[in-house]
Design an enzyme around this catalytic site. Structure first.
Site, PDB file in Angstrom:
ATOM      1  N   LEU A  52       0.853  -1.194   0.000  1.00 35.68           N
ATOM      2  CA  LEU A  52       0.000   0.000   0.000  1.00 35.68           C
ATOM      3  C   LEU A  52       0.891   1.247   0.000  1.00 35.68           C
ATOM      4  CD1 LEU A  52      -2.550  -1.243   2.689  1.00 35.68           C
ATOM      5  CD2 LEU A  52      -2.663  -1.527   0.217  1.00 35.68           C
ATOM      6  N   LEU A  71      -5.929  -2.217   8.645  1.00 31.52           N
ATOM      7  CA  LEU A  71      -5.093  -2.721   9.734  1.00 31.52           C
ATOM      8  C   LEU A  71      -3.608  -2.599   9.426  1.00 31.52           C
ATOM      9  CD1 LEU A  71      -6.889  -6.175  10.297  1.00 31.52           C
ATOM     10  CD2 LEU A  71      -7.348  -4.046  11.529  1.00 31.52           C
ATOM     11  N   GLY A  73       0.137  -1.846   8.931  1.00 30.53           N
ATOM     12  CA  GLY A  73       0.976  -0.828   9.555  1.00 30.53           C
ATOM     13  C   GLY A  73       2.014  -1.480  10.430  1.00 30.53           C
ATOM     14  N   SER A 111      -5.018   2.421  18.497  1.00 32.48           N
ATOM     15  CA  SER A 111      -4.502   1.591  19.590  1.00 32.48           C
ATOM     16  C   SER A 111      -4.712   2.254  20.940  1.00 32.48           C
ATOM     17  CB  SER A 111      -3.008   1.348  19.386  1.00 32.48           C
ATOM     18  OG  SER A 111      -2.457   0.742  20.537  1.00 32.48           O
ATOM     19  N   TYR A 136       5.034   5.032  18.793  1.00 31.15           N
ATOM     20  CA  TYR A 136       3.938   4.294  18.150  1.00 31.15           C
ATOM     21  C   TYR A 136       2.588   4.934  18.490  1.00 31.15           C
ATOM     22  CZ  TYR A 136       0.561   0.392  17.789  1.00 31.15           C
ATOM     23  OH  TYR A 136      -0.541  -0.388  17.524  1.00 31.15           O
ATOM     24  N   LYS A 140      -0.494   6.876  16.196  1.00 33.52           N
ATOM     25  CA  LYS A 140      -1.935   6.604  16.214  1.00 33.52           C
ATOM     26  C   LYS A 140      -2.744   7.879  16.502  1.00 33.52           C
ATOM     27  CE  LYS A 140      -1.769   2.153  15.251  1.00 33.52           C
ATOM     28  NZ  LYS A 140      -2.263   1.593  13.983  1.00 33.52           N
ATOM     29  N   SER A 165      -5.417  -5.437  23.860  1.00 31.15           N
ATOM     30  CA  SER A 165      -4.422  -6.492  23.583  1.00 31.15           C
ATOM     31  C   SER A 165      -5.164  -7.693  23.008  1.00 31.15           C
ATOM     32  CB  SER A 165      -3.707  -6.915  24.862  1.00 31.15           C
ATOM     33  OG  SER A 165      -3.143  -5.810  25.528  1.00 31.15           O
TER      34      SER A 165
HETATM   35  N1  LIG Z   1      -2.539  -6.906  17.841  1.00 31.39           N
HETATM   36  C1  LIG Z   1      -3.016  -6.044  18.731  1.00 31.39           C
HETATM   37  O1  LIG Z   1      -3.307  -6.408  19.875  1.00 31.39           O
HETATM   38  C2  LIG Z   1      -3.211  -4.610  18.367  1.00 31.39           C
HETATM   39  C3  LIG Z   1      -3.107  -4.146  17.067  1.00 31.39           C
HETATM   40  N2  LIG Z   1      -3.369  -2.832  16.772  1.00 31.39           N
HETATM   41  C4  LIG Z   1      -3.296  -2.334  15.394  1.00 31.39           C
HETATM   42  O2  LIG Z   1      -3.973  -3.251  14.532  1.00 31.39           O
HETATM   43  C5  LIG Z   1      -3.285  -3.326  13.294  1.00 31.39           C
HETATM   44  C6  LIG Z   1      -2.895  -4.775  13.004  1.00 31.39           C
HETATM   45  O3  LIG Z   1      -2.059  -5.233  14.040  1.00 31.39           O
HETATM   46  P1  LIG Z   1      -1.458  -6.714  14.016  1.00 31.39           P
HETATM   47  O4  LIG Z   1      -2.336  -7.585  13.227  1.00 31.39           O
HETATM   48  O5  LIG Z   1      -1.142  -7.071  15.411  1.00 31.39           O
HETATM   49  O6  LIG Z   1      -0.089  -6.463  13.238  1.00 31.39           O
HETATM   50  P2  LIG Z   1       0.684  -7.469  12.291  1.00 31.39           P
HETATM   51  O7  LIG Z   1       2.061  -6.937  12.116  1.00 31.39           O
HETATM   52  O8  LIG Z   1       0.499  -8.875  12.769  1.00 31.39           O
HETATM   53  O9  LIG Z   1      -0.109  -7.324  10.914  1.00 31.39           O
HETATM   54  C7  LIG Z   1       0.041  -6.228  10.052  1.00 31.39           C
HETATM   55  C8  LIG Z   1      -0.066  -6.740   8.638  1.00 31.39           C
HETATM   56  O10 LIG Z   1      -0.007  -5.632   7.745  1.00 31.39           O
HETATM   57  C9  LIG Z   1       0.823  -5.962   6.645  1.00 31.39           C
HETATM   58  N3  LIG Z   1       1.371  -4.707   6.122  1.00 31.39           N
HETATM   59  C10 LIG Z   1       2.069  -3.781   6.808  1.00 31.39           C
HETATM   60  N4  LIG Z   1       2.385  -2.748   6.009  1.00 31.39           N
HETATM   61  C11 LIG Z   1       1.874  -3.031   4.789  1.00 31.39           C
HETATM   62  C12 LIG Z   1       1.867  -2.345   3.542  1.00 31.39           C
HETATM   63  N5  LIG Z   1       2.452  -1.153   3.387  1.00 31.39           N
HETATM   64  N6  LIG Z   1       1.241  -2.913   2.495  1.00 31.39           N
HETATM   65  C13 LIG Z   1       0.639  -4.120   2.629  1.00 31.39           C
HETATM   66  N7  LIG Z   1       0.608  -4.814   3.785  1.00 31.39           N
HETATM   67  C14 LIG Z   1       1.213  -4.279   4.847  1.00 31.39           C
HETATM   68  C15 LIG Z   1       1.887  -6.904   7.211  1.00 31.39           C
HETATM   69  O11 LIG Z   1       2.446  -7.737   6.203  1.00 31.39           O
HETATM   70  C16 LIG Z   1       1.092  -7.693   8.251  1.00 31.39           C
HETATM   71  O12 LIG Z   1       0.565  -8.900   7.720  1.00 31.39           O
HETATM   72  C17 LIG Z   1      -2.081  -2.382  13.385  1.00 31.39           C
HETATM   73  O13 LIG Z   1      -2.445  -1.157  12.792  1.00 31.39           O
HETATM   74  C18 LIG Z   1      -1.877  -2.227  14.876  1.00 31.39           C
HETATM   75  O14 LIG Z   1      -1.277  -0.984  15.176  1.00 31.39           O
HETATM   76  C19 LIG Z   1      -3.714  -1.942  17.751  1.00 31.39           C
HETATM   77  C20 LIG Z   1      -3.793  -2.331  19.043  1.00 31.39           C
HETATM   78  C21 LIG Z   1      -3.555  -3.696  19.463  1.00 31.39           C
HETATM   79  O1  LIG Z   2      -1.427  -2.714  24.354  1.00 33.78           O
HETATM   80  C1  LIG Z   2      -1.172  -3.799  23.858  1.00 33.78           C
HETATM   81  O2  LIG Z   2      -1.034  -4.826  24.548  1.00 33.78           O
HETATM   82  C2  LIG Z   2      -1.081  -3.940  22.337  1.00 33.78           C
HETATM   83  O3  LIG Z   2      -1.147  -2.664  21.756  1.00 33.78           O
HETATM   84  C3  LIG Z   2      -0.817  -2.463  20.460  1.00 33.78           C
HETATM   85  O4  LIG Z   2      -1.196  -1.455  19.923  1.00 33.78           O
HETATM   86  C4  LIG Z   2       0.103  -3.389  19.772  1.00 33.78           C
HETATM   87  O5  LIG Z   2      -0.148  -3.467  18.394  1.00 33.78           O
HETATM   88  C5  LIG Z   2       0.125  -4.760  20.358  1.00 33.78           C
HETATM   89  O6  LIG Z   2       1.266  -5.427  19.894  1.00 33.78           O
HETATM   90  C6  LIG Z   2       0.151  -4.674  21.884  1.00 33.78           C
HETATM   91  O7  LIG Z   2       0.210  -5.913  22.407  1.00 33.78           O
END
Ligand SMILES: NC(=O)C1=CN([C@@H]2O[C@H](COP(=O)(O)OP(=O)(O)OC[C@H]3O[C@@H](n4cnc5c(N)ncnc54)[C@H](O)[C@@H]3O)[C@@H](O)[C@H]2O)C=CC1
Ligand SMILES: O=C(O)[C@H]1OC(=O)[C@H](O)[C@@H](O)[C@@H]1O
Length: 270
Positions: A52, A71, A73, A111, A136, A140, A165
């Protein structure tokens, strides 16, 4: 609001992987996008491998969709330039592509970490001023500001989900407050896609945890089902953790976390 066709960016990641099946169940067409290859898991899912990198790339992907769940990032502390590129410019590409193609609604993955420097003794709501727990979290804050701008100026419907989380189950003391179960994650995202009358809304996406730090109001009309407290007896050290009154971001909110992950090696004078 009726939603039939949705583009999911970052579909291969932790959050995306939890959302694909429940979204496929409810939609006529799900377009799952990631920079890494994906395999379609049902007749109503299309997959696209795409970077993207600019508005044009995103425009080609979202044409004809009712909504986007964005999502993709960098999901944690990193150098600011990387975060600005991935999270702020990335969100701008998506919002601008939505404006140009007439996609009505955009759900942005925000987040809880944009308020992670508030004390754990406070209950924070989306109206509480941001106190990011790192660079980070700063990215956001900017992502949400872009969402607000596109809602105010161009009439897009924007929902920023401040995800807690997301884990299969809570596994550390902080999760007793911050856990978002996979079931509730799908529930919040579906509510964010379908809630009628939205212009701009920011909301915490967190399970109904007894010890949660965040206000669970009814702005999205979704009532979470799960409570991390069910797992409390399997998590040692919870009483001590909360008695120490940490910041909401916990270890993420320490100076060392940003020094190590956002600013490189600890400076030699420390
Ligand atoms: N996992 C969590 O508990 C939390 C996640 N978030 C937010 O949710 C979103 C997803 O988080 P996760 O799934 O944990 O992260 P992740 O790193 O597991 O997944 C992100 C996905 O986006 C893809 N990606 C990144 N940049 C890209 C680009 N320029 N073009 C195409 N694909 C791209 C990556 O290949 C990856 O598969 C993020 O924006 C994160 O900040 C927010 C709070 C908590
Ligand atoms: O607050 C948290 O636990 C989560 O917050 C986020 O925004 C992150 O993407 C995730 O990796 C953390 O685990």
């Amino acid at each position: 609001m009726t939603v039939e066709s949705v583009v999911l960016t970052g579909a291969a990641g932790n959050v995306g992987s939890v959302l694909r099946a429940p979204l496929r169940e409810r939609l006529r067409r799900l377009v799952s996008v990631d920079r890494v290859p994906l395999t379609a898991e049902g007749p109503n899912e299309e997959v696209r491998q795409a970077e993207l990198g600019g508005v044009e790339d995103v425009t080609a992907l979202v044409e004809g969709a009712d909504a986007i769940v964005h999502l993709a990032g960098v999901p944690d502390e990193a150098p600011l330039a990387d975060l600005l590129h991935a999270n702020v410019l990335g969100a701008h590409h998506v919002l601008e592509a939505a404006r140009r193609t007439g996609v009505r609604r955009v759900v942005l993955a925000s987040s809880n970490r944009l308020t992670g420097c508030h004390p754990s003794t406070e209950t924070v709501s989306p109206e509480t001023p941001p106190r990011p727990d790192g660079l980070y979290g700063v990215s956001k804050v900017a992502l949400e500001a872009l969402g607000r701008l596109y809602a105010d100026k161009f009439g897009l419907e924007v929902v920023c989900l401040r995800i807690g989380s997301l884990e299969p189950a809570p596994s550390e003391p902080r999760h007793l407050a911050t856990w978002l179960s996979p079931y509730d994650c799908a529930g919040f995202v579906w509510a964010a896609l379908t809630r009628p009358g939205v212009t701009f809304t920011a909301a915490y996406a967190v399970s109904a945890n007894t010890r949660r730090f965040w206000d669970l109001d009814d702005r999205l009309g979704y009532r979470p089902r799960d409570d991390a407290e069910t797992y409390a007896d399997r998590i040692p050290g919870a009483a001590e953790y909360f008695a120490a009154k940490p910041l909401q971001g916990g270890a993420y909110a320490t100076a060392d976390y940003t020094l190590r992950h956002g600013l490189g090696e600890l400076p030699s004078h420390r």
